[in-house]
Enzyme design. Structure first.
Site: not given
Length: 305
Positions: A25, A151, A217, A256, A258, A271, A273, A277
């Site tokens: 990443e 990612s 991205y 975050r 998800d 998951e 994070n 980002g």
């Protein structure tokens, strides 16, 4: 929700923005780091960028700073390594501590802890490189993931059992252990956490098979919806589960969580994070904007915690 303008970090006289890294990443981390650096600099905060490349930490220790803003995604930056190096030198930094970061980065560990707290999960098994594949007693399709990548790197959707070997081969390029879990068909949502509160839920829609690296991205046709389209009750349910998921992992400051919500309106955790980002496509800044927080204000909220 009333938004208070965060104060400039008087306590942190000089900030090191840690970016780059040597994970898969790296490119995203450099973009995130540049955005954070510009946001700090444009508010008159003394800061510098540091591109960590895996073997140049001595150069960082030679520079004096009071707090590190960690925007290193993936291994090295999100798995507790850089946090431990900073803790060893009693240097302050943003986000979750080394222990929590290590647990959150590992998808298998995360699912184990979440399961103990009866949080909603799809069934899964672990497969070790070179080992036998355990019996899979949940139906196709399956998601195959490396347990230590973010990612959506190295993830495959397996529709037929004869495609499992290829999916595992891809996952094993990144890790010695892969997670095979039941693929849940449904809509994808994400809940950002900031300073102990869940931000508005964002729904993600992509034209690709799933919300993969390209969708995150590079693609310009990925759509983000806030309001997310859920009822107030369902949105609050996701926010509540996200806060529980974040808290039981001992995560801190920002992150975050998800989800997939299936056709029966049942949510499943995907998951967590802990260093999300901070690019133009990123979801935490998008959620912060939904409650009136600018990118500059968001950066200050994170650095001041």
């Amino acid at each position: 929700m009333q938004i208070q303008t965060p104060a400039k970090p008087l306590k942190w006289q000089k900030v090191a923005v840690l970016m780059g890294g040597n994970s898969a990443e790296r490119e995203v981390s450099l973009n995130s780091g540049n955005a954070v650096y510009e946001a700090l600099k444009n508010q008159g905060i003394q800061c510098f960028k540091f591109d960590w490349q895996g073997d140049n930490l001595e150069q960082l220790w030679q520079q004096k700073f009071d707090k590190a803003f960690i925007v290193l995604h993936g291994r090295g930056g999100e798995d507790g390594y850089i946090q431990q190096q900073l803790e060893n030198r009693q240097l302050a930094y943003t986000g979750s501590n080394a222990s929590a970061s290590e647990q959150c980065m590992n998808k298998a560990t995360t699912k184990t802890i979440w399961a103990k707290h009866n949080l909603p999960l799809s069934p899964s098994i672990l497969v070790k490189m070179g080992g036998d594949i355990p019996k899979i007693d949940f139906p196709l399709p399956w998601a195959v993931k490396p347990i230590l990548e973010g990612s959506s790197i190295g993830i495959s959707k397996v529709n037929h059992i004869n495609a499992l070997e290829k999916a595992l081969t891809l996952a094993f390029k990144y890790d010695n252990t892969a997670l095979v879990e039941q693929w849940i068909e449904g809509n994808e949502y994400t809940v950002s956490i900031l300073n102990g509160k869940a931000l508005p839920v964002i729904q993600i829609k992509t034209e690709r098979k799933f919300y993969d690296y390209e969708s995150k991205y590079h693609a310009n046709d990925t759509q983000y919806f806030h309001p997310c389209g859920l009822s107030n009750t369902d949105e609050q349910q996701l926010q509540t589960i996200a806060m529980q998921a974040f808290t039981v992992m001992n995560a801190k400051t920002w992150g975050r969580v998800d989800f997939i919500v299936d056709k029966n309106n049942s949510p499943y955790l995907l998951e967590i994070n802990t260093v999300p980002g901070m690019t133009s496509h990123s979801l935490v800044p998008m959620a912060a904007k939904a409650i009136g927080l600018s990118f500059k204000q968001l950066v200050l909220k994170i650095i001041n915690d």
